[in-house]
Design an enzyme around this catalytic site. Structure first.
Site, PDB file in Angstrom:
ATOM      1  N   TYR A 256     -13.747  -3.904   9.964  1.00 14.07           N
ATOM      2  CA  TYR A 256     -12.452  -3.206  10.056  1.00 14.07           C
ATOM      3  C   TYR A 256     -11.855  -3.378  11.447  1.00 14.07           C
ATOM      4  O   TYR A 256     -10.693  -3.770  11.596  1.00 14.07           O
ATOM      5  CB  TYR A 256     -12.638  -1.726   9.735  1.00 14.07           C
ATOM      6  CG  TYR A 256     -11.355  -0.925   9.781  1.00 14.07           C
ATOM      7  CD1 TYR A 256     -10.462  -0.944   8.712  1.00 14.07           C
ATOM      8  CD2 TYR A 256     -11.030  -0.157  10.897  1.00 14.07           C
ATOM      9  CE1 TYR A 256      -9.282  -0.220   8.751  1.00 14.07           C
ATOM     10  CE2 TYR A 256      -9.853   0.575  10.950  1.00 14.07           C
ATOM     11  CZ  TYR A 256      -8.984   0.530   9.874  1.00 14.07           C
ATOM     12  OH  TYR A 256      -7.816   1.252   9.930  1.00 14.07           O
TER      13      TYR A 256
ATOM     14  N   GLY B  80       0.823  -1.214   0.000  1.00 14.27           N
ATOM     15  CA  GLY B  80       0.000   0.000   0.000  1.00 14.27           C
ATOM     16  C   GLY B  80       0.851   1.256   0.000  1.00 14.27           C
ATOM     17  O   GLY B  80       0.553   2.224   0.705  1.00 14.27           O
ATOM     18  N   ALA B  81       1.925   1.250  -0.812  1.00 17.42           N
ATOM     19  CA  ALA B  81       2.922   2.325  -0.756  1.00 17.42           C
ATOM     20  C   ALA B  81       2.641   3.494  -1.681  1.00 17.42           C
ATOM     21  O   ALA B  81       3.414   4.454  -1.704  1.00 17.42           O
ATOM     22  CB  ALA B  81       4.304   1.743  -1.079  1.00 17.42           C
ATOM     23  N   SER B  82       1.555   3.450  -2.437  1.00 15.49           N
ATOM     24  CA  SER B  82       1.340   4.506  -3.437  1.00 15.49           C
ATOM     25  C   SER B  82       0.543   5.695  -2.915  1.00 15.49           C
ATOM     26  O   SER B  82       0.385   6.693  -3.621  1.00 15.49           O
ATOM     27  CB  SER B  82       0.648   3.924  -4.676  1.00 15.49           C
ATOM     28  OG  SER B  82      -0.630   3.417  -4.341  1.00 15.49           O
TER      29      SER B  82
ATOM     30  N   GLY C 204       1.427   4.628   3.620  1.00 13.53           N
ATOM     31  CA  GLY C 204       2.472   3.899   2.914  1.00 13.53           C
ATOM     32  C   GLY C 204       3.408   4.820   2.153  1.00 13.53           C
ATOM     33  O   GLY C 204       4.633   4.671   2.207  1.00 13.53           O
TER      34      GLY C 204
END
Length: 334
Positions: A193, A9-11, A15
């Site tokens: 969640y 989830g680095a974009s 992240g």
């Protein structure tokens, strides 16, 4: 040799902010962006390299809500690297969040009002759905997909000479009451969640119990309450604009309001510098921000027991075995 850091989830969000901060700390790292959207990841890669030309930044495509994608990504990582030093298991979803208006107004006039806003306890419900793999989407994305990724990468993570690290993005919203061993996917509840984040806490404890002797250590963090694409789905943008001044004031009474992804990464970056052997496996590390905007790290003892953590871990192993048996049977038939 460069240390290798994988961030799922680095974009965007936490992240992306984490990748920027890690390279500010050490531009000799190799940061691997593990993302679903390759186009966005490549744009992030270019920006990071422009700011840190001495670094190495790569991209691997992975959708943690799809087990074939996870296995394919793990195979690619094993071809590229001999070991992984850090894996930040950060990707996650909160689909179709709905604000519980009754709980909100009830909490506004109680002594727990600040706690309610800090943790969103009881405020949010979500509409979950079933993935193509047959799992609840929140469970597979936030927990099981990452678990399979760790299992697949075991050979790159277990080195007794120098420890590797798993760092999970959990939440202050991880509530014991929302998790049940009889329904680990939370298919019968309305707060998947919160359930998934509690499951992450359990899994981290179990991983430490089973893998510490082999040089793999796991920690969990909470980045705090931030305004991101995930939280903007809860309320319209104009409502956040109205609430922000109030939230800024609340920071003088509650440290959970980090507000920005940069601030939210404080605990994740702090853990990057710690010796894992010195960390308490039953502690959650929390990003915090003072009323004057200074960031720091605080801790919270997790509300769980190790026996439940081990039972959950064994449930995941059994689930993994069933999945692998099914894949093997399908392959044999084809």
């Amino acid at each position: 040799m460069r240390k290798v850091v994988v961030v799922t989830g680095a974009s965007s969000g936490v992240g992306l902010a984490l990748c920027k901060r890690l390279l500010e700390e050490d531009d000799e790292l190799h940061v691997c962006l593990a993302c679903r959207n390759v186009g966005k990841a490549e744009a992030v890669r270019a920006a990071l390299l422009a700011a840190h030309p001495a670094a190495e930044v790569s991209v691997v495509q992975v959708d943690v809500s799809n087990l074939q994608s996870v296995i394919r990504a793990a195979r690619e990582l094993k071809q590229r690297f001999q070991r992984l030093d850090y894996v930040y298991l950060n990707a996650g979803i909160m689909p179709n969040p709905q604000l519980n208006i009754k709980a909100l107004f009830s909490g506004l006039f109680s002594r727990k009002v600040i706690h309610m806003f800090s943790t969103a306890e009881g405020l949010l419900t979500q509409e979950d759905k079933v993935t193509a793999d047959g799992f609840q989407e929140v469970f597979e994305t936030n927990v099981f997909g990452h678990f399979i990724l760790v299992q697949e990468l075991e050979a790159l993570l277990c080195h007794s000479d120098s420890p590797s690290r798993l760092i999970w993005t959990s939440s202050r919203n991880a509530r014991k009451s929302n998790f049940h061993l009889e329904d680990i996917q939370h298919s019968r509840g309305q707060e998947p969640y919160s359930s998934s984040k509690y499951a992450i806490d359990l899994l981290s404890v179990a991983l430490n119990r089973n893998f510490n002797p082999r040089g793999l250590y796991s920690s969990v963090v909470c980045p705090g309450t931030m305004v991101t694409s995930m939280t903007c789905g809860i309320l319209p943008p104009w409502v956040w604009t109205v609430l922000l001044p109030i939230i800024w004031l609340l920071r003088f009474f509650a440290n959970a309001f980090t507000l920005t992804p940069y601030n939210g990464t404080e605990a994740l970056v702090w853990l990057f510098h710690q010796k894992p052997e010195s960390l308490n496996p039953l502690t959650k590390y929390l990003s915090a921000t003072t009323g004057f905007g200074s960031n720091y790290v605080t801790t919270q003892k997790m509300d769980l027991d190790e026996d439940t953590a081990e039972k959950f871990y064994q449930n995941l192993l059994e689930l993994e075995k069933r999945i692998r048996d099914t894949i093997q049977k399908t392959n044999n038939q084809s």
